[in-house]
Enzyme design. Structure first.
Site: not given
Ligand code: EPZ
Length: 428
Positions: A22-23, A124, A129, A133, A314, A407
């Site tokens: 999915k991701n 969420c 989230r 960045l 995850d 989902r």
């Molecule tokens: C992706 O989310 C995945 N989603 C998530 O999977 C997964 O848990 C996550 O990466 C971490 O591996 C998809 O691929 C659709 P991040 P993403 O940006 O990209 C912070 C599932 O269950 N951050 O790597 O949104 C953020 O809040 C889902 O399948 C900022 O502060 O995650 C988090 O603490 C849930 N500012 C950390 O970085 C930003 O602009 C990592 O988030 C972006 C992120």
């Protein structure tokens, strides 16, 4: 709303086919917006998140053709996306609110059309989230960004320009958005502290087959030389490592034996090594791997979530569920999301012994038996953790809010029933 009913106590044995990730699929789909030629994705998972993103892409102007296909003896879908013209650069709240990953249209639309209005997805269940960045990196590439009335308004005069981006923390979504934006920028972009998750690499590989110039795939420094145009491509989605890891935990918690066909052990090196450490046997095969927990004594072991190649956030909820019946205690530390222990109160209702410390850690002490209950989770992985608990609990567990599972887990109850689980969906 549908529910899932599980009656615990069955040892799982047999084979499970792992679907496309999915991701990985979600950013691959939005990458198709970067060209007016067809982009075909095979091994697509059958999931509601994919359908939601299709709705968004169609309103941006994509024509989508879907075909059923048998790949490696497994039913999959092949999607072809053709976006001759972008109809609108607005990604509206009504669609974005249904799925966070809608933010993957930001990089491609800005690169192709020079503007985008994206509804901010908001927080969420697992945390705030933010997208700061993604946005500050795009500003470095010359985009002017404003937040007005819940929308990100991003614009660029002429074309994005190459920049040196250093992400202060690893972000999967930020890295994917930047990769897509940088492919059509003028000049070279360097991304430091880039995410190395297999899903990011899969996106980079599709972009390369569309004509992009990307170097350093799989490392934390990605260099992208912008090109004037991208073309169509065919690409097979990588196997879902989180789905595979989740079913590996199902074999472990029921002390069963399952072969995960099409799973990629390399993408799961840390979880596999942890499963071996807690007492489970794992054997790689030509087509995936076998996880054998028959007659195994599973012991408690600490784990901390980290960006790839560390233990994935995850799989944290599922590992927590597995630890509830282990011999001994386990300290689980979540470092990626600030609120990812929503499954714990529900596991407690099933008789687990877990203490949460602050937002970041939980101590799980193994108990002899869990007992079935009616439970409900607020996110996808937490919902799977409750299914795992239900598989070994005494009696019946009813998992509510099944739409979370739909989902991200293709045909969950069919796959588990095929390996012997007593599980069924109750339609309501
Ligand atoms: C992706 O989310 C995945 N989603 C998530 O999977 C997964 O848990 C996550 O990466 C971490 O591996 C998809 O691929 C659709 P991040 P993403 O940006 O990209 C912070 C599932 O269950 N951050 O790597 O949104 C953020 O809040 C889902 O399948 C900022 O502060 O995650 C988090 O603490 C849930 N500012 C950390 O970085 C930003 O602009 C990592 O988030 C972006 C992120």
């Amino acid at each position: 709303m549908d529910k899932i009913k599980v009656i615990g106590g069955k040892k799982l044995e047999g084979k499970i086919y792992i679907s496309g990730a999915k991701n990985a699929a979600l950013p691959l789909m939005t990458a198709a917006l970067l060209t007016d030629e067809p982009v075909t994705l095979t091994n697509m998972p059958i999931l509601s998140d994919i359908n939601s993103l299709c709705v968004l892409l169609e309103q941006h102007g994509s024509k989508i053709e879907v075909k059923d296909e048998i790949l490696d003896n497994h039913e999959t879908k092949t999607y072809t996306f053709t976006t001759k013209k972008i109809k609108t650069t607005k990604a509206p709240y009504e669609i974005v609110r249904k799925m966070r990953a809608s933010y993957y249209v930001l990089g491609p639309l800005l690169a192709r059309e020079g503007k985008v209005e994206l509804s901010l997805p908001g927080g969420c269940a697992i945390g705030a989230r933010p997208m700061d960045l993604h946005l500050s990196a795009l500003e470095k590439m010359g985009a002017k960004i404003e937040i007005k009335k819940g929308y990100v308004h991003a614009k660029v005069r002429k074309r994005l320009k190459g920049a040196h981006i250093i992400f202060p923390k690893v972000t999967v979504g930020g890295t994917c958005n930047l990769l897509m934006a940088a492919t059509l920028a003028k000049g070279t972009t360097k991304i430091e502290n880039a995410a190395k998750e297999p899903e990011v690499n899969d996106l980079a590989n599709l972009l390369i087959s569309m004509g992009a110039k990307i170097y350093g795939i799989g490392t934390s420094i990605l260099t992208i030389e912008g090109v004037d145009k991208l073309h169509g491509a065919n690409h097979k989605v990588v196997p879902d490592r989180i789905e595979a890891g989740s079913y590996a935990m199902a074999a472990a918690i029921t002390r069963g034996k399952i072969e995960l066909i099409n799973a990629c052990p390399r993408d799961l090196a840390t979880p596999i090594s942890l499963l071996r450490d807690i007492g489970v046997k794992i054997e790689e095969t030509k087509r995936g791997f076998i996880i054998d927990a028959n007659k195994c004594k599973i012991i408690g072991k600490d784990v901390m979530t980290e960006p790839f190649p560390g233990f994935p956030t995850d799989l944290q909820a599922q590992f927590t569920a597995l630890m509830t019946t282990a011999d001994g205690a386990s300290l689980i530390t979540e470092t990626i999301f600030e609120n990812r222990f929503m499954h714990v109160p529900e596991l407690l209702r099933m008789g687990a012994d877990i203490n949460i410390h602050g937002h970041g850690s939980a101590i799980v002490r193994g108990v002899k038996k869990l007992s079935g209950a009616e439970v409900m989770a607020t996110d996808l992985r937490a919902s799977f953790a409750l299914i795992l608990a239900g598989l070994v609990a005494d009696g019946t567990t009813i998992v509510n809010r099944v739409y979370h599972l739909d989902r991200g887990y293709e045909k969950l109850e069919e796959k588990l029933a095929a390996v012997g689980a007593n599980i069924k969906r109750i339609k309501e």
